[in-house]
Structures are given as C-alpha cells and as structure tokens.
Design a protein around this motif. Structure first.
Motif, PDB file in Angstrom:
ATOM      1  N   GLN A 138     -10.226 -32.110 -58.389  1.00 15.13           N
ATOM      2  CA  GLN A 138     -11.034 -31.125 -59.270  1.00 15.13           C
ATOM      3  C   GLN A 138     -10.259 -30.390 -60.094  1.00 15.13           C
ATOM      4  O   GLN A 138     -10.668 -29.536 -61.051  1.00 15.13           O
ATOM      5  CB  GLN A 138     -11.085 -30.200 -57.683  1.00 15.13           C
ATOM      6  N   ASN A 139      -8.904 -30.299 -60.344  1.00 12.61           N
ATOM      7  CA  ASN A 139      -8.259 -29.892 -61.598  1.00 12.61           C
ATOM      8  C   ASN A 139      -8.557 -30.322 -62.854  1.00 12.61           C
ATOM      9  O   ASN A 139      -9.154 -29.790 -63.480  1.00 12.61           O
ATOM     10  CB  ASN A 139      -6.767 -30.267 -61.333  1.00 12.61           C
ATOM     11  N   GLU A 140      -8.861 -31.816 -62.642  1.00 13.64           N
ATOM     12  CA  GLU A 140      -9.184 -32.252 -63.357  1.00 13.64           C
ATOM     13  C   GLU A 140     -10.785 -32.400 -64.624  1.00 13.64           C
ATOM     14  O   GLU A 140     -10.448 -32.240 -65.694  1.00 13.64           O
ATOM     15  CB  GLU A 140      -9.569 -33.670 -63.382  1.00 13.64           C
ATOM     16  N   LEU A 141     -11.339 -32.216 -63.217  1.00 15.04           N
ATOM     17  CA  LEU A 141     -12.834 -32.041 -63.891  1.00 15.04           C
ATOM     18  C   LEU A 141     -13.050 -31.070 -64.144  1.00 15.04           C
ATOM     19  O   LEU A 141     -13.925 -30.324 -65.433  1.00 15.04           O
ATOM     20  CB  LEU A 141     -13.692 -31.904 -62.161  1.00 15.04           C
ATOM     21  N   THR A 142     -12.219 -29.566 -63.362  1.00 15.60           N
ATOM     22  CA  THR A 142     -11.923 -28.448 -64.212  1.00 15.60           C
ATOM     23  C   THR A 142     -11.576 -28.218 -65.682  1.00 15.60           C
ATOM     24  O   THR A 142     -11.981 -27.670 -66.712  1.00 15.60           O
ATOM     25  CB  THR A 142     -11.263 -27.587 -63.192  1.00 15.60           C
ATOM     26  N   ARG A 143     -10.691 -28.791 -66.129  1.00 15.93           N
ATOM     27  CA  ARG A 143     -10.214 -29.252 -67.009  1.00 15.93           C
ATOM     28  C   ARG A 143     -11.236 -29.692 -68.515  1.00 15.93           C
ATOM     29  O   ARG A 143     -11.217 -29.112 -69.363  1.00 15.93           O
ATOM     30  CB  ARG A 143      -8.926 -30.259 -67.260  1.00 15.93           C
ATOM     31  N   GLN A 144     -12.271 -30.502 -68.249  1.00 15.01           N
ATOM     32  CA  GLN A 144     -12.481 -30.971 -68.339  1.00 15.01           C
ATOM     33  C   GLN A 144     -14.238 -30.280 -68.876  1.00 15.01           C
ATOM     34  O   GLN A 144     -15.305 -30.712 -69.880  1.00 15.01           O
ATOM     35  CB  GLN A 144     -13.520 -31.976 -68.236  1.00 15.01           C
ATOM     36  N   LYS A 145     -14.526 -29.066 -67.715  1.00 12.18           N
ATOM     37  CA  LYS A 145     -15.374 -27.852 -68.050  1.00 12.18           C
ATOM     38  C   LYS A 145     -16.302 -29.210 -67.341  1.00 12.18           C
ATOM     39  O   LYS A 145     -17.576 -29.090 -68.387  1.00 12.18           O
ATOM     40  CB  LYS A 145     -15.394 -28.061 -69.486  1.00 12.18           C
ATOM     41  N   VAL A 146     -16.627 -29.934 -67.089  1.00 14.59           N
ATOM     42  CA  VAL A 146     -17.910 -30.268 -66.119  1.00 14.59           C
ATOM     43  C   VAL A 146     -18.152 -30.571 -64.220  1.00 14.59           C
ATOM     44  O   VAL A 146     -18.266 -31.310 -64.310  1.00 14.59           O
ATOM     45  CB  VAL A 146     -17.673 -32.034 -66.648  1.00 14.59           C
ATOM     46  N   ALA A 147     -16.828 -30.200 -63.907  1.00 16.48           N
ATOM     47  CA  ALA A 147     -16.620 -29.562 -62.799  1.00 16.48           C
ATOM     48  C   ALA A 147     -17.855 -29.555 -61.534  1.00 16.48           C
ATOM     49  O   ALA A 147     -18.812 -28.099 -62.200  1.00 16.48           O
ATOM     50  CB  ALA A 147     -16.012 -28.965 -62.552  1.00 16.48           C
ATOM     51  N   PRO A 148     -18.536 -29.782 -60.973  1.00 20.32           N
ATOM     52  CA  PRO A 148     -19.688 -29.785 -60.402  1.00 20.32           C
ATOM     53  C   PRO A 148     -19.351 -28.717 -59.806  1.00 20.32           C
ATOM     54  O   PRO A 148     -18.115 -28.717 -58.904  1.00 20.32           O
ATOM     55  CB  PRO A 148     -20.264 -31.068 -59.499  1.00 20.32           C
ATOM     56  N   PRO A 149     -20.021 -28.120 -58.045  1.00 21.94           N
ATOM     57  CA  PRO A 149     -20.003 -26.980 -56.958  1.00 21.94           C
ATOM     58  C   PRO A 149     -19.087 -28.334 -56.235  1.00 21.94           C
ATOM     59  O   PRO A 149     -19.561 -29.446 -56.131  1.00 21.94           O
ATOM     60  CB  PRO A 149     -20.851 -27.070 -56.500  1.00 21.94           C
ATOM     61  N   ILE A 150     -18.143 -27.876 -55.747  1.00 25.27           N
ATOM     62  CA  ILE A 150     -17.349 -28.672 -55.209  1.00 25.27           C
ATOM     63  C   ILE A 150     -16.847 -28.458 -53.244  1.00 25.27           C
ATOM     64  O   ILE A 150     -16.824 -27.615 -53.544  1.00 25.27           O
ATOM     65  CB  ILE A 150     -15.954 -29.699 -55.656  1.00 25.27           C
ATOM     66  N   ILE A 151     -17.462 -29.399 -52.276  1.00 22.24           N
ATOM     67  CA  ILE A 151     -16.997 -29.470 -51.132  1.00 22.24           C
ATOM     68  C   ILE A 151     -16.418 -30.095 -50.616  1.00 22.24           C
ATOM     69  O   ILE A 151     -16.196 -31.413 -50.342  1.00 22.24           O
ATOM     70  CB  ILE A 151     -18.894 -29.712 -50.830  1.00 22.24           C
ATOM     71  N   PHE A 152     -15.256 -29.560 -50.155  1.00 23.40           N
ATOM     72  CA  PHE A 152     -13.948 -30.452 -49.711  1.00 23.40           C
ATOM     73  C   PHE A 152     -13.887 -31.021 -48.096  1.00 23.40           C
ATOM     74  O   PHE A 152     -14.639 -29.563 -47.331  1.00 23.40           O
ATOM     75  CB  PHE A 152     -12.776 -30.060 -49.947  1.00 23.40           C
ATOM     76  N   ILE A 153     -13.810 -32.045 -48.055  1.00 27.97           N
ATOM     77  CA  ILE A 153     -13.173 -32.411 -46.345  1.00 27.97           C
ATOM     78  C   ILE A 153     -12.365 -32.533 -46.383  1.00 27.97           C
ATOM     79  O   ILE A 153     -11.812 -33.376 -47.184  1.00 27.97           O
ATOM     80  CB  ILE A 153     -14.605 -33.537 -46.247  1.00 27.97           C
ATOM     81  N   THR A 154     -11.617 -32.301 -44.762  1.00 28.20           N
ATOM     82  CA  THR A 154      -9.980 -33.239 -45.263  1.00 28.20           C
ATOM     83  C   THR A 154      -9.704 -33.689 -43.305  1.00 28.20           C
ATOM     84  O   THR A 154     -10.396 -32.919 -42.534  1.00 28.20           O
ATOM     85  CB  THR A 154      -8.927 -31.942 -45.726  1.00 28.20           C
ATOM     86  N   GLY A 155      -9.100 -34.193 -43.186  1.00 28.25           N
ATOM     87  CA  GLY A 155      -8.676 -34.339 -41.625  1.00 28.25           C
ATOM     88  C   GLY A 155      -7.927 -33.340 -40.936  1.00 28.25           C
ATOM     89  O   GLY A 155      -8.551 -32.577 -40.110  1.00 28.25           O
ATOM     90  N   HIS A 156      -6.843 -33.055 -41.737  1.00 26.67           N
ATOM     91  CA  HIS A 156      -6.482 -31.858 -41.555  1.00 26.67           C
ATOM     92  C   HIS A 156      -5.869 -31.343 -42.775  1.00 26.67           C
ATOM     93  O   HIS A 156      -4.843 -31.317 -43.506  1.00 26.67           O
ATOM     94  CB  HIS A 156      -5.055 -32.262 -40.467  1.00 26.67           C
ATOM     95  N   GLY A 157      -6.434 -29.353 -42.251  1.00 22.27           N
ATOM     96  CA  GLY A 157      -6.236 -28.757 -43.954  1.00 22.27           C
ATOM     97  C   GLY A 157      -5.139 -28.605 -43.542  1.00 22.27           C
ATOM     98  O   GLY A 157      -5.661 -27.353 -42.838  1.00 22.27           O
ATOM     99  N   ASP A 158      -4.803 -27.307 -44.527  1.00 25.00           N
ATOM    100  CA  ASP A 158      -3.249 -26.503 -43.777  1.00 25.00           C
ATOM    101  C   ASP A 158      -4.060 -25.435 -45.379  1.00 25.00           C
ATOM    102  O   ASP A 158      -4.984 -25.710 -46.066  1.00 25.00           O
ATOM    103  CB  ASP A 158      -2.192 -26.495 -44.404  1.00 25.00           C
ATOM    104  N   ILE A 159      -3.559 -24.392 -45.120  1.00 21.77           N
ATOM    105  CA  ILE A 159      -3.979 -23.296 -45.443  1.00 21.77           C
ATOM    106  C   ILE A 159      -3.312 -22.575 -46.628  1.00 21.77           C
ATOM    107  O   ILE A 159      -4.644 -23.202 -47.584  1.00 21.77           O
ATOM    108  CB  ILE A 159      -3.395 -21.565 -44.673  1.00 21.77           C
ATOM    109  N   PRO A 160      -2.502 -23.618 -47.513  1.00 18.73           N
ATOM    110  CA  PRO A 160      -2.013 -23.319 -48.895  1.00 18.73           C
ATOM    111  C   PRO A 160      -3.007 -24.536 -49.440  1.00 18.73           C
ATOM    112  O   PRO A 160      -3.885 -23.948 -50.586  1.00 18.73           O
ATOM    113  CB  PRO A 160      -0.297 -24.568 -49.223  1.00 18.73           C
ATOM    114  N   MET A 161      -3.355 -25.879 -49.191  1.00 21.88           N
ATOM    115  CA  MET A 161      -4.258 -26.230 -49.701  1.00 21.88           C
ATOM    116  C   MET A 161      -5.448 -25.979 -49.922  1.00 21.88           C
ATOM    117  O   MET A 161      -6.088 -26.393 -50.759  1.00 21.88           O
ATOM    118  CB  MET A 161      -4.078 -28.174 -48.444  1.00 21.88           C
TER     119      MET A 161
END
Lengths: 505, 215
Positions: free
Chosen positions: B68-91
């Motif tokens: 995500q950071n990489e895409l944002t840096r290149q200014k080409v980031a599409p909308p992103i929906i994250f899915i995760t097995g166990h996400g913590d709050i900081p993440m």
C-alpha cells in the motif's frame, strides 16, 4: 691520657701478674721450707709447676714473668753459691736447662689454655644460637597458631580416618561444637548427605552438607589433604572447611527462578503458537464462510446458477477438511510424549514444527529452506523439549530478521549426520551476532533484545546438554547468524552410543 | 445492481482466493486473482477501468501494508480493502491512515465486503473523472495565448480591469477583450468559476501584485 688509662691497665693486669708472683712465691716457700738439704732439688721442680700454673691461669705475660722470677729464685736459693745471684760456671747448664724447662712448661700450658678457651667460646656460641632458634620457633609457632585460630575458614586436623584432633575457632562456631566434643567425633559423623563435586576451579573442593550441633544443615566446601607419616609423627589429614550455605542458597534461588522463567517462556511460546494455530485454522474457515455466502448468492440469482453453487459447496467441504487436518496435526505436535525419552527422528520433530511457524514466516515475508539429510541416525530425547528447542531457535532467527530490509530474508534449517549423532543448524540472514565471545550468548540473562529476558538461549543450552549434546553459535560467511547443536545417536539397543562408549572404556 | 469495475484480489491462500472469486462473480464483478505482490506486478498491474483492490495483510515477499505504501508513493494507489486473519488495532489504524477503504477480519460478512467494494469503486470512478476533468482543463488553459494567461492570473487575483491595464502597461479596453476571450476559452460561467479553475490548475495568486496595484 696515658695517665688516665694507666690505672685501668694496671688494674686489669695486676691480678694476673699477682698470680705469677703468688705462684712463684708459694713454690719458693714450699721449696725453702722443705729445705735445700734434700737430695733432689725440690725448689726448681716446684718453680716449673708455678710457671705452668701461672701460664694456665694468667696467660703469656705473667707466665714469662713467672719464668724470670723462678729463674732468679733458683739462681738465688738453689745454685752455688747459695743466697747469691752470682752464677758459677759449672752451674750454667743447670740454669739453662731450668730456663728451657720453664719455657716448655710455659708453652704447653699456654697451648692447653688456648684450646680450653676456644672450646669455651664454641660452647657459648652454640648456646646463643640455640637460644635464638628457640625464639624464632616460638614466633613461628605463634604465627601458625594465630593463623589456625583466627582463620575465618574452618580448619581441622584429623586422623586419617577423619577423627578430629584439632579444630579451630571458626570451625567450632560453624558447627556449634567445642573442640572437646569434636575430638569425640569424626568428619563422617557430621555428614548429613552425599557430597557433590564443587565448581571446577582452584579451591573448589567437594561440597558436602554437614549437620551442626543444633541440627541445622550447613553446606560446606571441603578439601582434605593428607600429611604423610614421618618418623616423629603418624599420618594426619588436614581439612579446610568453608561455609558455602549462602552461595548454595543463592544458586538454588537462581535455579528456582530459572525454572519459573522457563515456564513463563513456555507460556510465551505457547502464546505465539496459539496465534499461529488460530491463523492456520482461520484461513480455511474464512474460505468456508465466503464460499457459503457465494453459494447462497448463486442460488438466489435468477435464474439460479446451480453449477456455481455446487462448485462453492465442494470447496466448503474441502476447506472444512483442511481445517480439521490442521487441528489434527497440531494435536500431534502438542501431545505429551510422556516422561520416558524414546528414540526419535530429528527430521520428523522439525517437519512437525513447520506448520506452526509457517504463518509467522509468511507474516515476516521470510522464506524457509528445509535441508534435512535422509537416513539420519535416531536420537533419544524428549520430543516436546526438542520441539521447544528448535522452535526457540527458529523464533529467535525470525526475530533477528524482523525490520531488516534484507533482500534475502531466508531461514535455513539443516540436519546432518556428524559428531556421533545428528548436527542441527538454524541459520538466518538477520542482523548477525553481537561482537562478543559467542559462548556468552548462552549465559542466563544475557540479551540483545530490548524486550528479551535473555533466558531463551540459556534454556536451549540446558535442553541440549540434558540430551548429551552441545550447542554453539557462529557467524556464517553469508551474513546473519547460525545456531547449531548436536544430539548423540542411539544404537540398535536404544542406549546412547556415547554412554556405551564410556562404559566399555 | 452491478457496478462496472474490476476487483483485484491479492491473497496467498488459494482457498480464500477461490471463494472470493466465486462470491464476487456471483454479483457480477470482473475479478483478477493474484497470490502475491510480485505476481501482481509481473502480470500487468492496474487496469485502465475503475477498480478496487482486496489485499491480504500477510503476504510472502512483501506485506500488504508495505505494498500500500509503495502504491501511494507512486501515486497510483487504487482504493484498497484490507482483509486479514487477525488484525490488531495498530495495524488497522496504519492501514486506514494510509487511505484504505476498509479493514475486514476474516471471516467477514459478504455484504460488508461488497459495500466496501462499491464504495471503493465509487471513489476510484470519481478519482478517474476528476483526473479526466483536470486533463480537459489543462488542455483549455494551454490554448490561451501568453497575454491571456497573464490577464487570467490577475483576474483571479481579484484586480479590476483598470489595475490590470496599469500592471501590464496596456489599454483598459484591451484588457476587457482578453478577459472575454479567457472566459470563453476556459468555458467559465463567472469569475468565481474561473478562480476555482485556477486553483485546480495550481495558478498562484501573487500577493505582491495585489499590493502594488492598490497603491
């Protein structure tokens, strides 16, 4: 000045010369009283005796004086003409003979006198030396006694059998017995249990528990040396006994602490495992849920797409089975093996661990290379402990690569036959080992991690050593760190090969 | 009820991938599946149509957050929906701060995912529209003559024709003509409209100019 010295010299010389005069006078008196008519001339003989006596008592000067006086007396009283100092020619040989006799007597007497004096001097020197030596011995004895009595370490002198002969103050207060009661006992009467070998260092003798007078157990470090018998004294033993109760209780405290820390570490490890397990099972479960939702949507569509729905349903079955399979394999790993160590395949132990760390590896984007040699000898051990050992090293390796933006994030677990068994190594491409003696890494409470307690590797070493192996760390040329340990192989009979070797030798 | 768009699914777990494929097709989306970030990069990257990315946080090689950071840096980031097995709050905070549409914990409700996807596609569609508008605007601006661009800059600064004439050293009537041309060529309805366009084009208003003219 001369006038001042003269009375002193005269005072010292007067008695000695007086002896000469006295002796010659006595001889003259005797000789004269016995009478000149006696056929044999007694006077001259007595004069010789006077010379000898004078020389004996008063030395050379008075002796010469006595010779002169007696010569004059003989000349006067016993040679013709009597009562005159006139020397007649025919009396001359007699006079000369007398003088010679007097001189010989004088010489002999002086000789004897000198010898006597020398031996008297020798005697005196000897006596002085003996006195000096006695004083020295007394000082030395006192010094040793002080050392013995005031030493803070217990010192005892015993018979070879251990019966006490002497015990110093420190030992008496350590054990609560006075010296008299100790003399009735021997060392073995006091022992409250088996001794254990002390630390491998100078002065680290045997460590034994002793029972003191009040029944308390005092752990002491005991070193005994035998004093061989000599012709004057029988064989003795000297025992140096130091109270090490404080040290031992500190060590015991530390051991207890270590066990607690090990338990805590195990719980932490289990926590990591639990997270890993949760993720492993959650993946197929979320597949099941999503497939179920998809199937529902396919069936609710108009017209319903039964083929798609059935495909989703078969994926549900597959994913459900996969979840069950994961749970089964985890149960295999965590099943307690029991207390009895049994022959194990190291490769299997490692392979069973992989599912538990796969998730953590994926999370850190670390590639795992399993380089397991086939046909390894079996080893004897506790599977759970060995799994913890490998898991600990693997989690350490993962930690070392955390935050490291290395292109090659790789974990290599390798097994090889060697060192009379199996060599297992866990290699990472992380930040590498600190620049210190690598053995220190395994010391308790040594840590490089901010949140670490420094017990992980210490426990690893305990596990490896309890299995008869050794563990070490090294820096591979490719960077990162490598931890390796050995586990001795078992032969067909199931006993440790190394153990058997030591028994036959 | 379908929204035109392509959904890019990046997840290392084949079961999750397949299930998402089925679910998203059942509601009419075009779906592309990738097992990892390098696979996504190797197989062509972002499509030219409105799209939305469903990205697993934990991925081998490069994590979803790093990507995500990489895409944002290149200014080409599409909308992103994250899915995760166990996400913590900081993440999740980190992901949302970096502009994620949604952060879903597996297993998730299908409707939550679909809602997020719709929202994401809408965002992407708008973004694309806006960038298309900006391109138009830039074409129109480029069509202005040099003098007209000068006049436009002073108009949007809020100067009167008279002041502009003094500043540029031309007759007021000429300013009026240029101004009419600017409004026509830029297709601006009012000075306010023109000012908004100038903002989007990034034309700077020179405060010094303002002060000089007032004097």
């Amino acid at each position: 000045m001369k006038a001042a010295e003269l009375p002193h010299v005269v005072g010292a010389a007067l008695p000695r010369y007086g002896v000469a005069i006295g002796c010659v006078g006595l001889a003259l008196a005797f000789g004269y009283l016995l009478g000149p008519d006696v056929e044999i001339k007694l006077g001259p003989l007595l004069m010789i005796a006077a010379v000898v006596l004078t020389a004996w008592f008063s030395g050379l000067g008075p002796g010469l004086m006595a010779v002169i006086l007696s010569t004059l007396a003989v000349e006067y009283f016993w040679t013709e003409p009597i009562y005159s100092f006139v020397i007649v020619r025919n009396e001359l040989p007699l006079m000369i003979s007398f003088i010679l006799c007097g001189l010989v007597g004088l010489a002999l007497s002086l000789q004897r006198r000198k010898q006597e004096q020398m031996s008297a001097e020798n005697q005196a020197t000897l006596e002085r030396r003996v006195a000096e030596r006695t004083v020295q011995l007394k000082i030395s004895e006192e010094r040793w006694r002080n050392l013995f009595e005031t030493s803070s370490v217990g010192i005892a002198l015993t018979e070879p059998g251990g019966k006490f002969l002497r015990a110093n103050q420190a030992l008496q207060s350590m054990l609560g017995y006075d010296e008299a009661s100790l003399r009735l006992m021997s060392l073995s009467d006091l022992m409250a249990g088996e001794g254990v070998a002390g630390p491998q260092e100078p002065g680290g003798g045997l460590e034994v528990p002793l029972r003191s007078a009040d029944g308390r157990i005092v752990w002491v470090s005991l070193s005994v040396s035998v004093i061989p018998a000599s012709d004057r004294s029988p064989a003795l033993a000297s025992a140096v006994i130091a109270d090490i109760s404080a040290r031992r209780s500190a060590i015991e405290d530390w051991r207890r602490g270590q066990a607690e820390v090990a338990k805590a570490t195990r719980l932490t490890t289990m926590g990591v495992l639990a997270a890993s397990i949760a993720h492993e099972v959650n993946q197929p479960l979320s597949g099941v849920v999503t497939n179920g939702q998809a199937a529902d949507r396919w069936l609710r569509a108009s017209p319903p797409d039964v083929a798609e729905a059935r495909a989703a349903l078969s994926r549900i079955v597959r994913d459900g089975n996969r979840a069950a399979e994961i749970i089964r394999s985890i149960r295999n790993i965590l099943d307690p093996v029991g207390d009895e160590p049994k022959p194990l395949s190291v490769n299997k132990v490692i392979e069973r661990l992989v599912p538990l760390v796969e998730n953590e590896l994926a999370a850190q984007s670390i590639g795992l290379t399993l380089d397991l040699a086939p046909d390894l000898p079996k080893i004897v051990g506790d599977a759970v402990q060995l799994q913890q050992l490998v898991l600990n090293l693997v989690l350490n390796a993962i930690d070392a690569m955390r935050g490291e933006h290395a292109a090659d994030r790789r974990l290599i677990v390798r097994t090889r036959p060697g060192e009379g068994g199996v060599v297992v190594s866990i290699e990472d491409r992380g930040s590498g080992l600190p620049d210190i003696d690598h053995d220190r890494l395994f010391e308790p409470f040594y840590t490089t991690k901010a949140e670490g307690m420094g017990v992980g590797l210490a426990i690893c070493r305990t596990v490896v050593e309890s299995h008869g192996g050794r563990i070490w760390a090294e820096s591979p040329a490719s960077g990162g760190a490598r931890f390796a340990f050995t586990l001795p192989a078992v032969d067909q009979g199931g006993t440790l090969a190394a153990e058997k070797e030591s028994k036959t030798s | 009820m379908t929204t035109a768009g392509t959904i890019l699914v990046v997840d290392d777990d084949a079961a999750v991938r397949e299930a998402l494929h089925s679910l998203l097709r059942s509601v009419g989306f075009a779906v592309e599946l990738y097992g990892s970030v390098p696979e996504f990069v190797a197989r062509g990257g972002l499509p030219d149509t409105p799209c939305c990315m469903v990205l697993d946080i934990r991925l081998p090689g490069m994590s979803g957050l790093d990507f995500q950071n990489e895409l944002t840096r290149q200014k080409v980031a599409p909308p992103i929906i994250f899915i995760t097995g166990h996400g913590d709050i900081p993440m999740s905070v980190r992901a949302m701060k970096a502009g994620a549409i949604e952060f879903l914990t597996k297993p998730f409700r299908d409707q939550d995912l679909l809602d997020a996807i719709h929202a994401g596609l809408e965002v992407d569609r708008k973004r694309r529209e806006e960038s298309r508008d900006l391109a138009d605007l830039q074409t129109r601006y480029a069509a202005l003559s040099g003098r007209e661009q000068e006049v436009m800059a002073q108009v949007v600064t809020g100067l009167m024709n008279k002041q502009i004439a003094v500043n540029l050293g031309i007759a007021e009537i000429t300013v009026k003509v240029h101004r009419g041309q600017v409004m026509r060529k830029m297709n601006a309805q009012s000075v306010v409209d023109l000012a908004r366009m100038a903002d989007r084009l990034g034309i700077e208003r020179d405060p010094q100019l303002t002060r000089a003219s007032v004097r």
